[in-house]
Design an enzyme around this catalytic site. Structure first.
Site, PDB file in Angstrom:
ATOM      1  N   ARG A   1      -6.210  -0.006  -6.145  1.00  0.00           N
ATOM      2  CA  ARG A   1      -4.878   0.466  -5.815  1.00  0.00           C
ATOM      3  C   ARG A   1      -4.363   1.517  -6.798  1.00  0.00           C
ATOM      4  O   ARG A   1      -3.638   2.436  -6.427  1.00  0.00           O
ATOM      5  CB  ARG A   1      -3.906  -0.721  -5.869  1.00  0.00           C
TER       6      ARG A   1
ATOM      7  N   LYS B   1      -5.207   6.318  11.753  1.00  0.00           N
ATOM      8  CA  LYS B   1      -6.567   6.150  12.294  1.00  0.00           C
ATOM      9  C   LYS B   1      -6.447   6.054  13.812  1.00  0.00           C
ATOM     10  O   LYS B   1      -6.607   4.977  14.390  1.00  0.00           O
ATOM     11  CB  LYS B   1      -7.204   4.877  11.738  1.00  0.00           C
TER      12      LYS B   1
ATOM     13  N   GLY C   1       0.792  -1.237   0.000  1.00  0.00           N
ATOM     14  CA  GLY C   1       0.000   0.000   0.000  1.00  0.00           C
ATOM     15  C   GLY C   1       0.819   1.278   0.000  1.00  0.00           C
ATOM     16  O   GLY C   1       0.316   2.333  -0.379  1.00  0.00           O
TER      17      GLY C   1
ATOM     18  N   GLU D   1       4.657   3.756   6.391  1.00  0.00           N
ATOM     19  CA  GLU D   1       3.480   2.883   6.328  1.00  0.00           C
ATOM     20  C   GLU D   1       2.319   3.642   5.680  1.00  0.00           C
ATOM     21  O   GLU D   1       2.229   4.863   5.814  1.00  0.00           O
ATOM     22  CB  GLU D   1       3.146   2.445   7.773  1.00  0.00           C
TER      23      GLU D   1
ATOM     24  N   THR E   1       0.069  -4.290  13.113  1.00  0.00           N
ATOM     25  CA  THR E   1       1.010  -4.601  12.036  1.00  0.00           C
ATOM     26  C   THR E   1       2.344  -3.903  12.291  1.00  0.00           C
ATOM     27  O   THR E   1       3.409  -4.527  12.275  1.00  0.00           O
ATOM     28  CB  THR E   1       0.449  -4.118  10.670  1.00  0.00           C
ATOM     29  N   LEU E   2       2.259  -2.618  12.545  1.00  0.00           N
ATOM     30  CA  LEU E   2       3.464  -1.818  12.729  1.00  0.00           C
ATOM     31  C   LEU E   2       4.240  -2.239  13.967  1.00  0.00           C
ATOM     32  O   LEU E   2       5.475  -2.296  13.940  1.00  0.00           O
ATOM     33  CB  LEU E   2       3.057  -0.349  12.828  1.00  0.00           C
TER      34      LEU E   2
ATOM     35  N   ASP F   1      -3.747   1.552  11.714  1.00  0.00           N
ATOM     36  CA  ASP F   1      -5.133   1.363  12.132  1.00  0.00           C
ATOM     37  C   ASP F   1      -5.124   0.914  13.599  1.00  0.00           C
ATOM     38  O   ASP F   1      -5.035   1.740  14.495  1.00  0.00           O
ATOM     39  CB  ASP F   1      -5.748   0.327  11.183  1.00  0.00           C
TER      40      ASP F   1
HETATM   41  P1  5GP Z   1      -3.295  -2.368  11.620  1.00  0.00           P
HETATM   42  O1  5GP Z   1      -2.435  -3.548  11.923  1.00  0.00           O
HETATM   43  O2  5GP Z   1      -2.693  -1.055  12.046  1.00  0.00           O
HETATM   44  O3  5GP Z   1      -4.692  -2.546  12.156  1.00  0.00           O
HETATM   45  O4  5GP Z   1      -3.542  -2.358  10.065  1.00  0.00           O
HETATM   46  C1  5GP Z   1      -2.719  -1.718   9.199  1.00  0.00           C
HETATM   47  C2  5GP Z   1      -2.924  -2.238   7.817  1.00  0.00           C
HETATM   48  O5  5GP Z   1      -4.297  -2.559   7.565  1.00  0.00           O
HETATM   49  C3  5GP Z   1      -2.568  -1.165   6.817  1.00  0.00           C
HETATM   50  O6  5GP Z   1      -1.205  -1.216   6.484  1.00  0.00           O
HETATM   51  C4  5GP Z   1      -3.461  -1.504   5.653  1.00  0.00           C
HETATM   52  O7  5GP Z   1      -2.850  -2.476   4.863  1.00  0.00           O
HETATM   53  C5  5GP Z   1      -4.695  -2.099   6.298  1.00  0.00           C
HETATM   54  N1  5GP Z   1      -5.717  -1.072   6.458  1.00  0.00           N
HETATM   55  C6  5GP Z   1      -6.163  -0.516   7.603  1.00  0.00           C
HETATM   56  N2  5GP Z   1      -7.097   0.413   7.354  1.00  0.00           N
HETATM   57  C7  5GP Z   1      -7.231   0.443   6.010  1.00  0.00           C
HETATM   58  C8  5GP Z   1      -8.042   1.231   5.116  1.00  0.00           C
HETATM   59  O8  5GP Z   1      -8.841   2.103   5.488  1.00  0.00           O
HETATM   60  N3  5GP Z   1      -7.876   0.977   3.792  1.00  0.00           N
HETATM   61  C9  5GP Z   1      -7.016   0.056   3.299  1.00  0.00           C
HETATM   62  N4  5GP Z   1      -6.943  -0.107   1.996  1.00  0.00           N
HETATM   63  N5  5GP Z   1      -6.236  -0.695   4.117  1.00  0.00           N
HETATM   64  C10 5GP Z   1      -6.350  -0.496   5.447  1.00  0.00           C
END
Ligand code: 5GP
Length: 155
Positions: free
Chosen positions: A146, A112, A25, A80, A88-89, A84
């Site tokens: 994308r 977010k 992404g 990144e 992941t990070l 969210d």
């Molecule tokens: P986390 O582990 O922080 O919950 O998720 C991060 C990953 O989830 C991001 O790198 C992305 O790949 C995906 N993600 C989270 N929110 C969104 C969103 O609103 N749109 C998209 N396309 N991917 C998201």
């Protein structure tokens, strides 16, 4: 984008940070960011697979592509697309920390903040949003959208 790049450049003046992008992404964002930077940088990528392809993160992460540039003793900026829940990070930072970089800071295109489940300090951030699933500008939903040059909220 220019302000974000300027802020990073002023913080890292006199050094050569390694930008590590989290595939897939991040590609549009890191390309635009790196082009605006006025200090020398190196660039590498990691890929993190989270299980499932739904609209929420499952919270289980593994690294399917590791960095190839040595990062020991170097300043690293982890770039990144979206932070969210932060899970992941947090996993990626933990893996990279083991390689002994001088420092790791985080630069996210979209933060977010409201949905955070784990503390990850986002040092540099393009935008903050509260809710909604974003696509376009490198961001997908099941590999669709994308390629779109702009950002959209999926409904
Ligand atoms: P986390 O582990 O922080 O919950 O998720 C991060 C990953 O989830 C991001 O790198 C992305 O790949 C995906 N993600 C989270 N929110 C969104 C969103 O609103 N749109 C998209 N396309 N991917 C998201």
């Amino acid at each position: 984008m220019k302000e974000l790049a300027d802020q990073i450049c002023s913080d890292y003046r006199g050094t050569e940070p390694i930008l590590i992008g989290v595939l897939n992404g991040v590609v549009f964002f890191i390309a635009d960011l790196a082009r605006q930077m006025t200090i020398p940088t190196k660039m590498d990528f990691v890929r993190a697979a989270s299980y499932g392809s739904g609209m929420t993160s499952s919270g289980t992460v593994r690294l399917t592509k590791d960095v190839e540039i040595p990062i020991r003793g170097k300043p690293v900026i982890l770039v990144e697309d979206i932070v969210d829940t932060g899970l992941t990070l947090a996993h990626i930072v933990e893996i990279l920390e083991r390689k002994g970089p001088e420092s790791i800071r985080i630069c996210a295109f979209i933060d977010k903040l409201e949905r955070r489940e784990i503390t990850v300090p986002v040092d540099y951030c393009g935008f903050q949003i509260e809710e909604g699933f974003i696509v376009g500008y490198g961001l997908d939903h099941d590999e669709k959208y994308r390629h779109l040059p702009d950002i959209y909220i999926l409904r």
